[in-house]
Write an enzyme that holds these catalytic residues in place. Sequence first.
Site, PDB file in Angstrom:
ATOM      1  N   VAL A  86       0.840  -1.195   0.000  1.00  9.91           N
ATOM      2  CA  VAL A  86       0.000   0.000   0.000  1.00  9.91           C
ATOM      3  C   VAL A  86       0.877   1.248   0.000  1.00  9.91           C
ATOM      4  O   VAL A  86       1.785   1.380   0.830  1.00  9.91           O
ATOM      5  CB  VAL A  86      -0.919   0.009   1.247  1.00  9.91           C
ATOM      6  CG1 VAL A  86      -1.706   1.299   1.322  1.00  9.91           C
ATOM      7  CG2 VAL A  86      -1.849  -1.196   1.216  1.00  9.91           C
ATOM      8  N   LYS A  87       0.592   2.143  -0.943  1.00 12.53           N
ATOM      9  CA  LYS A  87       1.356   3.388  -1.023  1.00 12.53           C
ATOM     10  C   LYS A  87       0.628   4.484  -0.241  1.00 12.53           C
ATOM     11  O   LYS A  87      -0.566   4.720  -0.464  1.00 12.53           O
ATOM     12  CB  LYS A  87       1.513   3.809  -2.485  1.00 12.53           C
ATOM     13  CG  LYS A  87       2.384   2.838  -3.289  1.00 12.53           C
ATOM     14  CD  LYS A  87       2.451   3.213  -4.741  1.00 12.53           C
ATOM     15  CE  LYS A  87       3.215   4.506  -4.951  1.00 12.53           C
ATOM     16  NZ  LYS A  87       3.338   4.817  -6.404  1.00 12.53           N
ATOM     17  N   ILE A  88       1.361   5.124   0.662  1.00  7.43           N
ATOM     18  CA  ILE A  88       0.779   6.186   1.501  1.00  7.43           C
ATOM     19  C   ILE A  88       1.650   7.442   1.361  1.00  7.43           C
ATOM     20  O   ILE A  88       2.860   7.389   1.634  1.00  7.43           O
ATOM     21  CB  ILE A  88       0.714   5.744   2.984  1.00  7.43           C
ATOM     22  CG1 ILE A  88      -0.136   4.465   3.115  1.00  7.43           C
ATOM     23  CG2 ILE A  88       0.169   6.868   3.863  1.00  7.43           C
ATOM     24  CD1 ILE A  88      -0.213   3.906   4.532  1.00  7.43           C
TER      25      ILE A  88
END
Length: 221
Positions: A86-88
């Site tokens: 997951v890219k945050i």
Amino acid sequence: MEFFIDSADTKAIRELCSYLPIDGVTTNPSIITKSGKEPAQVFDELCELLSEDQKIFAQVIAGDYEGILSEAEQIARIRAGKNVIVKIPVTHEGLRAIPAVKEKGIAVLATGIYSPDQAFWAAKAGADYLAPYVNRMCSYGDGVAQVVELVQTLAQYGLEAKICAASFKNVDQVHRLLAAGVPAITAPPEVIRGMVDHPGTAFAVDEFTNNWRTAYGRDVL
Ligand code: E4P
């Protein structure tokens, strides 16, 4: 060392994966919209195209802590979470959410990084990957040099986050970071092709074939 394709163009991904040992695909919201497809369709196609050993990176859209957590869980359901990251973005809410998402057993890439200092804090917050935007950083200074420096900083403090250098516009930027030992890179298809294809190679191969044909009258051994 991991090398990813920064794209949702399934045709280009299929083509590159047919001759290069690609470790996965990174996307961002702009890349998804550029595909002209619904996000669910894009991820279905990527799951079909890539093996479970190849990583898929997908970015949250929500900007608030709760929203980031909920979307991270949603993304982690893609391919039952197998090699899904997951890219945050490294906003205040993003940095707050990174340890919470990690606590849920979800792998995180901290994205939207424009400075080594932002990368440092994301590493300290527990991100698995850090994505400094090399070409965009070049608008403010020497992006390549700053990422090389970041390699040292992380090593110096024993921070385990892996740099996944991103936002490349030319082969030289990638080349310099590979030479510096950056552990992961994501680049768009055209930059990857530019790393592999050289007119000199095509010229040399033609020359070998022509000489062989002239001498032996055939194109095979
Ligand atoms: C990767 O995490 C980024 O989404 C991407 O590399 C940004 O690239 P751009 O600067 O070409 O938009």
